[in-house]
Design an enzyme around this catalytic site. Structure first.
Site, short mmCIF file in Angstrom:
data_model
loop_
_atom_site.label_atom_id
_atom_site.label_comp_id
_atom_site.label_asym_id
_atom_site.label_seq_id
_atom_site.Cartn_x
_atom_site.Cartn_y
_atom_site.Cartn_z
N CYS A 121 0.84 -1.20 0.00
CA CYS A 121 0.00 0.00 0.00
C CYS A 121 0.87 1.23 0.00
O CYS A 121 1.52 1.53 0.99
CB CYS A 121 -0.92 0.02 1.22
SG CYS A 121 -1.90 1.51 1.34
N ARG A 267 -6.78 -9.17 -20.07
CA ARG A 267 -6.21 -10.52 -20.08
C ARG A 267 -7.16 -11.46 -20.81
O ARG A 267 -8.35 -11.18 -20.95
CB ARG A 267 -5.95 -11.03 -18.66
CG ARG A 267 -7.17 -11.08 -17.76
CD ARG A 267 -6.79 -11.64 -16.40
NE ARG A 267 -7.94 -11.87 -15.54
CZ ARG A 267 -8.30 -11.09 -14.54
NH1 ARG A 267 -7.60 -10.00 -14.28
NH2 ARG A 267 -9.35 -11.39 -13.79
N GLU A 268 -6.58 -12.54 -21.29
CA GLU A 268 -7.35 -13.62 -21.93
C GLU A 268 -8.25 -13.10 -23.05
O GLU A 268 -9.39 -13.53 -23.21
CB GLU A 268 -8.18 -14.36 -20.87
CG GLU A 268 -7.32 -14.99 -19.78
CD GLU A 268 -8.14 -15.51 -18.61
OE1 GLU A 268 -9.37 -15.28 -18.61
OE2 GLU A 268 -7.55 -16.14 -17.72
N GLY A 269 -7.73 -12.15 -23.81
CA GLY A 269 -8.45 -11.67 -24.98
C GLY A 269 -9.64 -10.78 -24.70
O GLY A 269 -10.53 -10.63 -25.55
#
Length: 281
Positions: A121, A267-269
């Site tokens: 943080c 992500r992942e297309g």
């Protein structure tokens, strides 16, 4: 190469156990000391202690001071160097000294906050949300101004980030931030146990190389997009911040105020555009 540590472990799989060694991300404190001219002459103070992965400490210090609004540009810096005692021990130091030119005015009271941060943080201890809203030296990105980014280009960026994450490949425990140009070429990548440190290292390098403002670039981070990361990107004039993870509500609010394109879950297309969707064509 990001420094790593190897320690002995007991690896358990089902009912089987064996001795092995494991690669871990190194986490150590970095003390940033600031030398500047104050009302009573030359002053030195400890400005921050942050937990980070050693390496590129000059970039981290420069990026931190810039994104906190203490530096307006590289011309404010006289010197950034590691501090070593009179009888230095071998190996690295965990203290960096930043010296500013005499013309730089530092209003430390305006920066009222607790500068101790942790690797998870970077804004813990802020006095208030208002204190977070550091003013960028560059005007905000405006609708209708390039760069325009194709969805196919954005889809390619996570793989290009992942392919260069040597430290994550070895340890599984490091965040990454990478700077791309509008054609998708990776220009800079830094890894760190703290996502905010990785961003400061990238922006610090850009500051030291005289590349700011980053008007035609995309910053991609490996984790979530927090308010602080949007603020840092805005300070550097970036028109687009993309994250593999989710943004926070306050991150979206600030991106909208700054005219920034904010992309999450890249992500992942697939991805979501939370702000500045006109820039994605």
């Amino acid at each position: 190469m990001t420094p790593i540590a190897r320690i002995p472990v007991q690896m358990v799989s089902g009912e089987e156990r064996r001795e092995a060694s494991d690669a871990l991300a190194i986490e150590e404190p970095l003390e940033i000391r600031l030398n500047h001219v104050g009302p009573e002459g030359s002053e030195q103070r400890v400005l921050s202690i942050t937990m980070r992965t050693p390496g590129h400490d000059d970039e981290l210090a420069a990026g931190f001071l810039f994104t906190e609004g203490i530096l307006r540009g590289a011309e404010d810096l006289r010197e950034v160097r590691p501090h070593r005692p009179d009888a230095p021990a071998p190996g690295r130091t965990n203290v960096v000294q930043v010296s500013l030119h005499d013309h730089v005015t530092v209003d430390l009271q305006r920066l009222e906050r607790n500068f101790y941060t942790t690797s998870s943080c970077g804004i813990c201890g802020k006095a208030s949300i208002e204190a977070l809203r550091a003013q960028s030296p560059f005007p905000p990105a405006l609708p209708g101004h390039p760069p325009y980014l194709s969805s196919s280009l954005l889809h390619r960026l996570p793989q290009r980030l992942r392919a260069a994450q040597d430290g994550f490949e070895a340890t599984g425990g490091l965040h990454a931030a990478a700077l791309f140009d509008a054609s998708g070429e990776r220009l800079l990548l830094r890894e760190d146990v703290g996502r905010h440190n990785a961003v400061d290292k990238v922006l610090g390098r850009a500051l030291l190389d005289g590349l700011l403002p980053l008007r035609a670039h995309v910053l991609l981070v490996s984790g979530r997009a927090s308010f602080e990361l949007v603020q840092k990107a805005s300070m550097a004039g970036l028109p687009c911040l993309a994250a593999v993870g989710a943004p926070s509500s306050l991150a979206v609010e600030l991106a909208q105020e700054a005219g920034m394109t904010l992309v999450g879950f890249l992500r992942e297309g697939r991805f979501n555009v939370y702000s500045g969707d006109w820039r994605v064509v």
